[in-house]
Scaffold this active site. Sequence first.
Site, PDB file in Angstrom:
ATOM      1  N   ASP A 181       0.812  -1.231   0.000  1.00 32.97           N
ATOM      2  CA  ASP A 181       0.000   0.000   0.000  1.00 32.97           C
ATOM      3  C   ASP A 181       0.837   1.269   0.000  1.00 32.97           C
ATOM      4  O   ASP A 181       0.415   2.309   0.502  1.00 32.97           O
ATOM      5  CB  ASP A 181      -0.960   0.025   1.202  1.00 32.97           C
ATOM      6  CG  ASP A 181      -1.797  -1.227   1.308  1.00 32.97           C
ATOM      7  OD1 ASP A 181      -2.445  -1.576   0.309  1.00 32.97           O
ATOM      8  OD2 ASP A 181      -1.781  -1.868   2.374  1.00 32.97           O
ATOM      9  N   HIS A 234      -4.248  -2.290  -6.506  1.00 36.24           N
ATOM     10  CA  HIS A 234      -3.617  -1.016  -6.822  1.00 36.24           C
ATOM     11  C   HIS A 234      -4.634  -0.084  -7.466  1.00 36.24           C
ATOM     12  O   HIS A 234      -5.453  -0.491  -8.264  1.00 36.24           O
ATOM     13  CB  HIS A 234      -2.364  -1.175  -7.701  1.00 36.24           C
ATOM     14  CG  HIS A 234      -2.511  -2.093  -8.853  1.00 36.24           C
ATOM     15  ND1 HIS A 234      -2.312  -3.454  -8.757  1.00 36.24           N
ATOM     16  CD2 HIS A 234      -2.812  -1.864 -10.154  1.00 36.24           C
ATOM     17  CE1 HIS A 234      -2.493  -4.012  -9.940  1.00 36.24           C
ATOM     18  NE2 HIS A 234      -2.796  -3.077 -10.798  1.00 36.24           N
TER      19      HIS A 234
END
Length: 430
Positions: free
Chosen positions: A13, A41
Site C-alpha cells: 500500500d 492497486h
Amino acid sequence: MSSVVVVGTQWGDEGKGKITDFLSENAEVIARYQGGDNAGHTIKFDGVTYKLHLIPSGIFYKEKISVIGNGVVVNPKSLVKELAYLKENNVATDNLRISDRAHVILPYHIKLDQLQEDAKGENKIGTTIKGIGPAYMDKAARVGIRIADLLDKEIFAERLQINLEEKNRQFVKMFDSEAIEFDDIFEEYYEYGQQIKQYVTDTSVILNDALDAGKRVLFEGAQGVMLDIDQGTYPFVTSSNPVAGGVTIGSGVGPSKINKVVGVCKAYTSRVGDGPFPTELFDETGETIRRVGKEYGTTTGRPRRVGWFDSVVMRHSKRVSGITNLSLNSIDVLSGLETVKICTAYELDGELIYHYPASLKELSRCKPVYEELPGWSEDITGCKTLADLPANARNYVHRISELVGVRISTFSVGPDRNQTNVLESVWAQI
C-alpha cells in the site's frame, strides 16, 4: 536493453500502482511477477479512478504490452471479472498477455484459506482469504494446476479430480466441513479458461525478446518487501517474493537483465493485518494520518494500521532488494502536524540496533528510537520541485534519503498523476 523493477519497501500500500503507472509512460512492456488478486492497486487515468487486483497498470496504454508472469497465481473468475470491468469502462484489453506457466487459484484454495485462518484463532495471520497461500502450497507440492493445464479439458479434469480427493479429505476429516463436488468447479472454471485463452502465451519469450530488442520493460511488484516470505516479518507475510529478486523467478528473465530497482515508500508507514509494527501509532496522530491518508485496504476495505516512518525497515528493504532509487509518496498527508518523527534505530534490551531482527520475540521487545523534526502547516499539494516545499518538509525528505542511503528520484504530494514529481529520471540513468 532497459529494465526497471518497482517494489514496495514497507508492508504494501505504498502507492506502487501510481508510480508504476507514472513510469509506464516511458516503458513498452509492463509485467507483474508475483502475488495474486490479494494485491490491490488504484490508478487514476484520464480523470477516472480504477481499482485493479491482477491486471498490470500498463493495461491503460493500448500501444504497450501488459504481462501477468508465471510467478503470479491467477484466480480465473476474478480475472474474467476484471477484464469485464475494464471493457465496461471502454479500456481495451487486447494488449494483455498471461503466462501459460502461471498457477491457478480454485475454489478449494479459497475454502482452505478460510478454514486454516479460522483454526488459528488468536494466532491468525490476517490473510485476505483469496486462496493465495494454498495455491502457492500446491505449487511447491507439485500438485498445482497451471493455466496451460486449465486450457486442456482432459488434463484439467484429471488433475482437478485428484486434487479434490485430497482436499476433501482435509475438509471433512480435519475441519469437519463439507466436501466440494467436482461438478461445482469443472465446467465453470474450464469456461473461464476459454475466455482468457486468447491472452495466454509463453510470456518469458515475450519479455526476453523485448529486452533483447532494446525495449524498455517495467516489472511491477505486489505487496512489499516486509511481506516477502523470506525477507519479511515471517510468518505474517505473503506466500511469494515481492523483493526485486522475485522478478527472475516470476517472469523468466535472468538477473543480468535487471538494470534499476525503484523502492516505493510513503512518508509514514502503514500495514494491513496482523504482525509486528514497531512504529505503530495508537493515538490521535495515528487517527489523523489514517483519516487524511484514507488508509483503508483496496482489497479488504479494512482500516490500515499506521505509524511513523521507519528507516530500520527501509534499510532492510534497500539491502535485500538492491534498491537504487527511492520514490517517496504521501508527504502531503503529514501537513499540519506540529512534529514529525523518523525511527532511526531500535532499542533492544538496552542496546541500540540498526537492523531488523528475524525473531518475533526480539521484535516484540524493540522500542523505536525517534528523531523529531519540526512539521509544516502549508498546503503542499501543488508543489512541483523540492524547492517549492516548505523548508521543514524539504528537510524531512532529505533526512529520509540520508538515513536510508538512497537518492530520491520522485516524490508525490497527492494521489493524482500530476502530483508526482520527478527529480531524476530512472530511465535516463540506464
